[in-house]
Scaffold this motif. Sequence first.
Motif, PDB file in Angstrom:
ATOM      1  N   ASN A   4       0.839  -1.289   0.100  1.00  0.00           N
ATOM      2  CA  ASN A   4      -0.015  -0.157  -0.164  1.00  0.00           C
ATOM      3  C   ASN A   4       0.859   1.207   0.055  1.00  0.00           C
ATOM      4  N   ASN A   5       1.905   1.041   0.769  1.00  0.00           N
ATOM      5  CA  ASN A   5       2.651   2.289   0.836  1.00  0.00           C
ATOM      6  C   ASN A   5       3.488   2.652  -0.491  1.00  0.00           C
ATOM      7  N   ALA A   6       4.098   1.434  -1.070  1.00  0.00           N
ATOM      8  CA  ALA A   6       4.519   1.475  -2.365  1.00  0.00           C
ATOM      9  C   ALA A   6       3.625   2.118  -3.560  1.00  0.00           C
ATOM     10  N   LEU A   7       2.336   1.691  -3.405  1.00  0.00           N
ATOM     11  CA  LEU A   7       1.338   2.056  -4.401  1.00  0.00           C
ATOM     12  C   LEU A   7       1.278   3.566  -4.259  1.00  0.00           C
ATOM     13  N   LYS A   8       1.283   4.218  -3.171  1.00  0.00           N
ATOM     14  CA  LYS A   8       1.088   5.577  -2.988  1.00  0.00           C
ATOM     15  C   LYS A   8       2.042   6.435  -3.739  1.00  0.00           C
ATOM     16  N   GLU A  58       9.166  -9.790  -1.061  1.00  0.00           N
ATOM     17  CA  GLU A  58      10.504  -9.394  -0.801  1.00  0.00           C
ATOM     18  C   GLU A  58      10.699  -7.921  -1.385  1.00  0.00           C
ATOM     19  N   ASN A  59      10.005  -7.661  -2.370  1.00  0.00           N
ATOM     20  CA  ASN A  59      10.256  -6.270  -3.154  1.00  0.00           C
ATOM     21  C   ASN A  59       9.033  -5.892  -3.526  1.00  0.00           C
ATOM     22  N   PRO A  60       8.342  -5.065  -2.611  1.00  0.00           N
ATOM     23  CA  PRO A  60       7.080  -4.501  -2.804  1.00  0.00           C
ATOM     24  C   PRO A  60       7.005  -3.324  -3.626  1.00  0.00           C
ATOM     25  N   ALA A  61       8.231  -2.655  -4.015  1.00  0.00           N
ATOM     26  CA  ALA A  61       8.303  -1.574  -5.180  1.00  0.00           C
ATOM     27  C   ALA A  61       8.000  -2.196  -6.327  1.00  0.00           C
ATOM     28  N   THR A  62       8.726  -3.265  -6.643  1.00  0.00           N
ATOM     29  CA  THR A  62       8.514  -3.849  -8.104  1.00  0.00           C
ATOM     30  C   THR A  62       7.151  -4.536  -8.148  1.00  0.00           C
ATOM     31  N   VAL A  63       6.422  -5.116  -7.118  1.00  0.00           N
ATOM     32  CA  VAL A  63       5.087  -5.412  -7.191  1.00  0.00           C
ATOM     33  C   VAL A  63       4.029  -4.003  -7.446  1.00  0.00           C
ATOM     34  N   ALA A  64       4.360  -3.033  -6.776  1.00  0.00           N
ATOM     35  CA  ALA A  64       3.598  -1.915  -7.028  1.00  0.00           C
ATOM     36  C   ALA A  64       3.699  -1.401  -8.547  1.00  0.00           C
ATOM     37  N   ARG A  65       4.758  -1.428  -9.049  1.00  0.00           N
ATOM     38  CA  ARG A  65       4.832  -1.212 -10.581  1.00  0.00           C
ATOM     39  C   ARG A  65       3.972  -1.848 -11.136  1.00  0.00           C
ATOM     40  N   CYS A  66       4.042  -3.101 -11.113  1.00  0.00           N
ATOM     41  CA  CYS A  66       3.227  -4.391 -11.891  1.00  0.00           C
ATOM     42  C   CYS A  66       1.632  -4.130 -11.451  1.00  0.00           C
ATOM     43  N   VAL A  67       1.457  -3.688 -10.245  1.00  0.00           N
ATOM     44  CA  VAL A  67      -0.168  -3.535  -9.827  1.00  0.00           C
ATOM     45  C   VAL A  67      -0.651  -2.112 -10.676  1.00  0.00           C
ATOM     46  N   ALA A  68       0.462  -1.015 -10.630  1.00  0.00           N
ATOM     47  CA  ALA A  68       0.124   0.116 -11.279  1.00  0.00           C
ATOM     48  C   ALA A  68      -0.225   0.147 -12.768  1.00  0.00           C
ATOM     49  N   ARG A  69       0.598  -0.846 -13.306  1.00  0.00           N
ATOM     50  CA  ARG A  69       0.307  -1.296 -14.870  1.00  0.00           C
ATOM     51  C   ARG A  69      -1.186  -1.829 -14.938  1.00  0.00           C
ATOM     52  N   ARG A  70      -1.294  -2.687 -13.952  1.00  0.00           N
ATOM     53  CA  ARG A  70      -2.692  -3.466 -14.322  1.00  0.00           C
ATOM     54  C   ARG A  70      -3.861  -2.326 -13.823  1.00  0.00           C
ATOM     55  N   TYR A  71      -3.620  -1.290 -12.917  1.00  0.00           N
ATOM     56  CA  TYR A  71      -4.422  -0.215 -12.659  1.00  0.00           C
ATOM     57  C   TYR A  71      -4.736   0.590 -13.828  1.00  0.00           C
ATOM     58  N   VAL A  72      -3.812   0.916 -14.643  1.00  0.00           N
ATOM     59  CA  VAL A  72      -3.871   1.798 -15.672  1.00  0.00           C
ATOM     60  C   VAL A  72      -4.587   0.804 -16.737  1.00  0.00           C
ATOM     61  N   GLU A  73      -4.278  -0.312 -17.158  1.00  0.00           N
ATOM     62  CA  GLU A  73      -5.173  -0.957 -18.032  1.00  0.00           C
ATOM     63  C   GLU A  73      -6.826  -0.849 -17.610  1.00  0.00           C
ATOM     64  N   LEU A  74      -6.891  -1.315 -16.444  1.00  0.00           N
ATOM     65  CA  LEU A  74      -8.188  -1.298 -15.784  1.00  0.00           C
ATOM     66  C   LEU A  74      -8.912   0.053 -16.069  1.00  0.00           C
ATOM     67  N   HIS A  75      -8.386   1.124 -15.797  1.00  0.00           N
ATOM     68  CA  HIS A  75      -8.746   2.552 -16.124  1.00  0.00           C
ATOM     69  C   HIS A  75      -9.058   2.935 -17.676  1.00  0.00           C
ATOM     70  N   GLN A  76      -8.337   2.432 -18.518  1.00  0.00           N
ATOM     71  CA  GLN A  76      -8.355   2.642 -19.894  1.00  0.00           C
ATOM     72  C   GLN A  76      -9.378   1.916 -20.612  1.00  0.00           C
ATOM     73  N   SER A  77      -9.638   0.792 -20.099  1.00  0.00           N
ATOM     74  CA  SER A  77     -10.871  -0.286 -20.532  1.00  0.00           C
ATOM     75  C   SER A  77     -12.071   0.163 -19.909  1.00  0.00           C
ATOM     76  N   ARG A  78     -11.984   0.741 -18.694  1.00  0.00           N
ATOM     77  CA  ARG A  78     -13.246   1.405 -18.395  1.00  0.00           C
ATOM     78  C   ARG A  78     -13.664   2.775 -19.169  1.00  0.00           C
ATOM     79  N   ALA A  79     -12.646   3.313 -19.470  1.00  0.00           N
ATOM     80  CA  ALA A  79     -13.053   4.532 -20.151  1.00  0.00           C
ATOM     81  C   ALA A  79     -13.484   4.380 -21.551  1.00  0.00           C
ATOM     82  N   LEU A  80     -13.234   3.001 -22.082  1.00  0.00           N
ATOM     83  CA  LEU A  80     -13.906   2.858 -23.523  1.00  0.00           C
ATOM     84  C   LEU A  80     -15.198   2.452 -23.330  1.00  0.00           C
TER      85      LEU A  80
END
Length: 109
Positions: free
Chosen positions: A20-24, A78-100
Amino acid sequence: MIAPALPARTPAVHAAEQLNNALKQHGIFADVHDGYGIALVSVWVDLLVWTDGFVYRWWTGQISGRTGRRLYTVYNVENPATVARCVARRYVELHQSRALLEPVHGDTS
């Protein structure tokens, strides 16, 4: 009067809070929920990351053609920063598909 002791923070809650902190850092604000030995990071519609304190996992948005089941991404905690980047990518995908899918205001078709 002695205040009641707070429950010990589980490894799952610790891992969820780290994510959660890394996602911020990516401008993504989520909620952490815990119980029954797992913790959930509620990010967005169809984006729920859960952890048992050892791994993070979330739905990729894909279904297996062979089994018909959802496909999940799994990362070590072990590496929440890397996971946050991957989750952020999925977040963007979901936002883009929702906008469509959302109609444009004033569109009567």
